[in-house]
Design an enzyme around this catalytic site. Structure first.
Site, short mmCIF file in Angstrom:
data_model
loop_
_atom_site.label_atom_id
_atom_site.label_comp_id
_atom_site.label_asym_id
_atom_site.label_seq_id
_atom_site.Cartn_x
_atom_site.Cartn_y
_atom_site.Cartn_z
N TYR A 191 -1.86 4.55 -8.11
CA TYR A 191 -0.71 5.88 -8.12
C TYR A 191 -1.46 7.30 -7.83
O TYR A 191 -1.48 8.34 -6.75
CB TYR A 191 0.33 6.24 -7.88
CG TYR A 191 1.08 6.64 -7.67
CD1 TYR A 191 1.71 7.18 -6.26
CD2 TYR A 191 1.58 7.88 -8.84
CE1 TYR A 191 3.17 7.60 -6.21
CE2 TYR A 191 2.61 8.30 -8.26
CZ TYR A 191 3.29 8.54 -7.13
OH TYR A 191 4.32 9.63 -6.43
N LYS B 10 -2.63 10.62 -5.92
CA LYS B 10 -2.09 12.50 -6.06
C LYS B 10 -3.31 13.51 -6.41
O LYS B 10 -2.95 13.99 -6.01
CB LYS B 10 -0.63 12.08 -6.58
CG LYS B 10 0.24 11.52 -6.06
CD LYS B 10 0.59 12.13 -4.82
CE LYS B 10 1.85 10.95 -4.43
NZ LYS B 10 2.26 11.66 -2.93
P1 NDP Z 1 11.62 7.32 -1.52
O1 NDP Z 1 11.30 6.40 -1.45
O2 NDP Z 1 12.97 8.47 -2.27
O3 NDP Z 1 11.83 7.74 0.29
C1 NDP Z 1 10.48 8.20 0.65
C2 NDP Z 1 10.68 9.08 2.06
O4 NDP Z 1 9.63 8.34 2.57
C3 NDP Z 1 11.69 8.06 2.63
O5 NDP Z 1 13.24 9.06 3.61
C4 NDP Z 1 11.22 7.15 3.86
O6 NDP Z 1 12.23 6.71 5.13
C5 NDP Z 1 10.16 7.68 3.80
N1 NDP Z 1 8.60 6.92 4.13
C6 NDP Z 1 8.22 5.55 2.90
N2 NDP Z 1 7.60 5.34 3.83
C7 NDP Z 1 6.67 5.54 4.35
C8 NDP Z 1 5.58 6.16 5.61
N3 NDP Z 1 5.22 4.64 5.64
N4 NDP Z 1 5.82 6.55 6.50
C9 NDP Z 1 6.40 7.30 6.93
N5 NDP Z 1 7.43 7.48 5.87
C10 NDP Z 1 7.10 7.07 5.00
O7 NDP Z 1 10.26 8.96 -2.73
P2 NDP Z 1 10.61 9.95 -3.50
O8 NDP Z 1 11.40 11.22 -2.53
O9 NDP Z 1 10.93 10.07 -3.97
O10 NDP Z 1 9.25 10.43 -2.97
C11 NDP Z 1 8.93 11.69 -2.55
C12 NDP Z 1 7.74 12.08 -2.20
O11 NDP Z 1 7.07 12.47 -3.03
C13 NDP Z 1 6.32 11.36 -2.40
O12 NDP Z 1 4.70 11.85 -1.82
C14 NDP Z 1 6.03 10.95 -4.00
O13 NDP Z 1 5.19 10.01 -4.15
C15 NDP Z 1 6.71 12.01 -3.74
N6 NDP Z 1 6.26 11.88 -5.65
C16 NDP Z 1 8.09 11.51 -6.18
C17 NDP Z 1 8.63 11.63 -7.02
C18 NDP Z 1 9.71 10.98 -8.49
O14 NDP Z 1 9.84 10.84 -9.19
N7 NDP Z 1 10.55 10.69 -7.05
C19 NDP Z 1 7.58 12.55 -8.29
C20 NDP Z 1 6.36 12.38 -7.46
C21 NDP Z 1 6.01 12.92 -6.81
P3 NDP Z 1 11.85 5.00 5.09
O15 NDP Z 1 13.37 4.46 4.59
O16 NDP Z 1 12.64 4.72 6.47
O17 NDP Z 1 10.82 3.81 4.66
#
Ligand code: NDP
Length: 247
Positions: free
Chosen positions: A156, A160
Site C-alpha cells: 500500500y 502511495k
Molecule cells: P473507504 O473504504 O472508507 O471509502 C472508499 C470509497 O472509495 C468508497 O466510496 C468506495 O465506494 C470507493 N471505492 C472503493 N474501491 C473503489 C474502486 N475500485 N473504484 C471506485 N471507487 C471505489 O476509504 P477511505 O475514505 O478511508 O479512503 C479514501 C482514500 O484515502 C483512499 O485513497 C485511501 O488510500 C486514502 N487514505 C485513507 C486514510 C485513512 O486513514 N482512512 C489514510 C490515508 C489515505 P464503494 O463502497 O462503492 O466501493
C-alpha cells in the site's frame, strides 16, 4: 463554508463513503457541482447526492470501478456531459489490504496497484482532455507514501509513493496549461477502511503528535483549499494532513 468554488465542476472518485464523501459534500458546500464515482454501494452514493441536493447543491453519482479502464473513461465523459465541464478532479478512490508483505498474494498486489495507481492514471488522463486553465488535479495519497511506521502496509505504501511521484512529475508536464497537480496525504482518518478503534488503530493513534485519529472533514477542508482559486501558486506539492504522524 464559502462560495469559493461557485460555477466550478468537480469529479471525486470513490465519493460515496469516507474521505471522498466528505470531500464531495465540502466542495458542493463551497459552490461546486459535483460528480462522484463509486464501485459497489449505490445506496451510499445516492445518499451523498441527496445530502448535497438537500443543501441546495448539484450532484450526480456514477458507478465506475477504478480498476476498469472503460468504466472510468465513460464516467469522466458522463460527468462532463451531465455537468457541462470539468475544473477539479479529486483522485480519492483507493484501498488497502493490510498484510505482511511475505503473506501478500500477487492478486492482492495487483488489486492495490490497479485501484491506487492505475486507476489514478486512467482517471487523470481521461479528465485532462476536458481541463482548461486554472484546473486542479488533486491526489489523495497518504502520509505513508513518504514515511511508513506500520508493518503490513508495504505494498500500500509503495502505491502511495507512486502517487506522490506521479503528482510531482505531472505538475511539470501541464503547468504550462495553468493546471495545478497536488497530492494531499492524510494520516489515520476514521473511516470504514481505517476505523479509529481496535487493534489496528492503537499503534496508528500512538504515533500521531495530536494523539487522535483525524476526521474526514479535516481532510476535506485541505482539499477545498487546494481546489480553490486561492491555491493558485501551489503545484507539485505534497500536503500532509496527518496529525503529526510524519513529524
Ligand atoms: P473507504 O473504504 O472508507 O471509502 C472508499 C470509497 O472509495 C468508497 O466510496 C468506495 O465506494 C470507493 N471505492 C472503493 N474501491 C473503489 C474502486 N475500485 N473504484 C471506485 N471507487 C471505489 O476509504 P477511505 O475514505 O478511508 O479512503 C479514501 C482514500 O484515502 C483512499 O485513497 C485511501 O488510500 C486514502 N487514505 C485513507 C486514510 C485513512 O486513514 N482512512 C489514510 C490515508 C489515505 P464503494 O463502497 O462503492 O466501493
Amino acid at each position: 463554508m464559502s462560495d469559493s468554488l461557485k460555477g466550478k465542476v468537480a469529479l471525486v472518485t470513490g465519493g460515496s463513503r469516507g474521505i471522498g464523501a466528505a470531500i464531495a459534500r465540502r466542495l458542493a458546500a463551497d459552490g461546486a457541482s459535483v460528480a462522484i464515482t463509486y464501485a459497489k454501494d449505490a445506496s451510499a452514493a445516492a445518499a451523498v447526492v441527496k445530502a448535497i441536493e438537500d443543501a441546495g447543491g448539484k450532484a450526480v453519482a456514477i458507478q465506475a470501478d477504478a480498476a476498469d479502464t472503460e468504466a472510468v473513461r465513460s464516467a469522466v465523459e458522463k460527468a462532463v456531459a451531465t455537468l457541462g465541464k470539468l475544473d477539479v478532479v479529486v483522485n480519492n478512490a483507493g484501498t488497502a489490504i493490510p498484510k505482511l508483505f511475505e503473506e501478500t498474494t500477487p492478486e492482492e498486489m495487483d488489486r492495490v496497484i490497479d485501484i491506487n495507481v492505475r486507476g489514478v492514471f486512467i482517471t487523470t488522463q481521461a479528465a485532462l482532455k476536458h481541463m482548461k486553465n486554472n484546473g486542479r488535479i488533486i491526489m489523495i495519497g497518504s502520509c505513508v507514501g513518504e514515511r511508513n511506521l506500520t508493518p503490513g502496509l508495504a505494498a500500500y505504501s509503495a502505491t502511495k509513493g507512486a502517487v506522490k511521484m506521479f503528482a510531482q512529475s505531472l505538475s511539470r508536464e501541464i503547468g504550462g496549461r495553468g493546471i495545478t497537480v497536488n497530492n494531499v496525504q492524510p494520516g489515520p482518518i476514521d473511516t470504514d477502511l481505517n476505523p479509529a478503534v481496535g487493534d489496528w488503530a492503537t499503534p496508528q493513534k500512538a504515533v500521531t503528535a495530536l494523539n487522535r485519529y483525524g476526521h474526514v472533514d479535516e481532510v476535506a477542508a485541505l482539499v477545498a483549499f487546494v481546489a480553490s482559486p486561492e491555491s493558485s501558486y501551489i503545484t507539485g506539492a505534497n500536503l500532509t494532513v496527518d496529525g503529526g504522524t510524519n513529524a
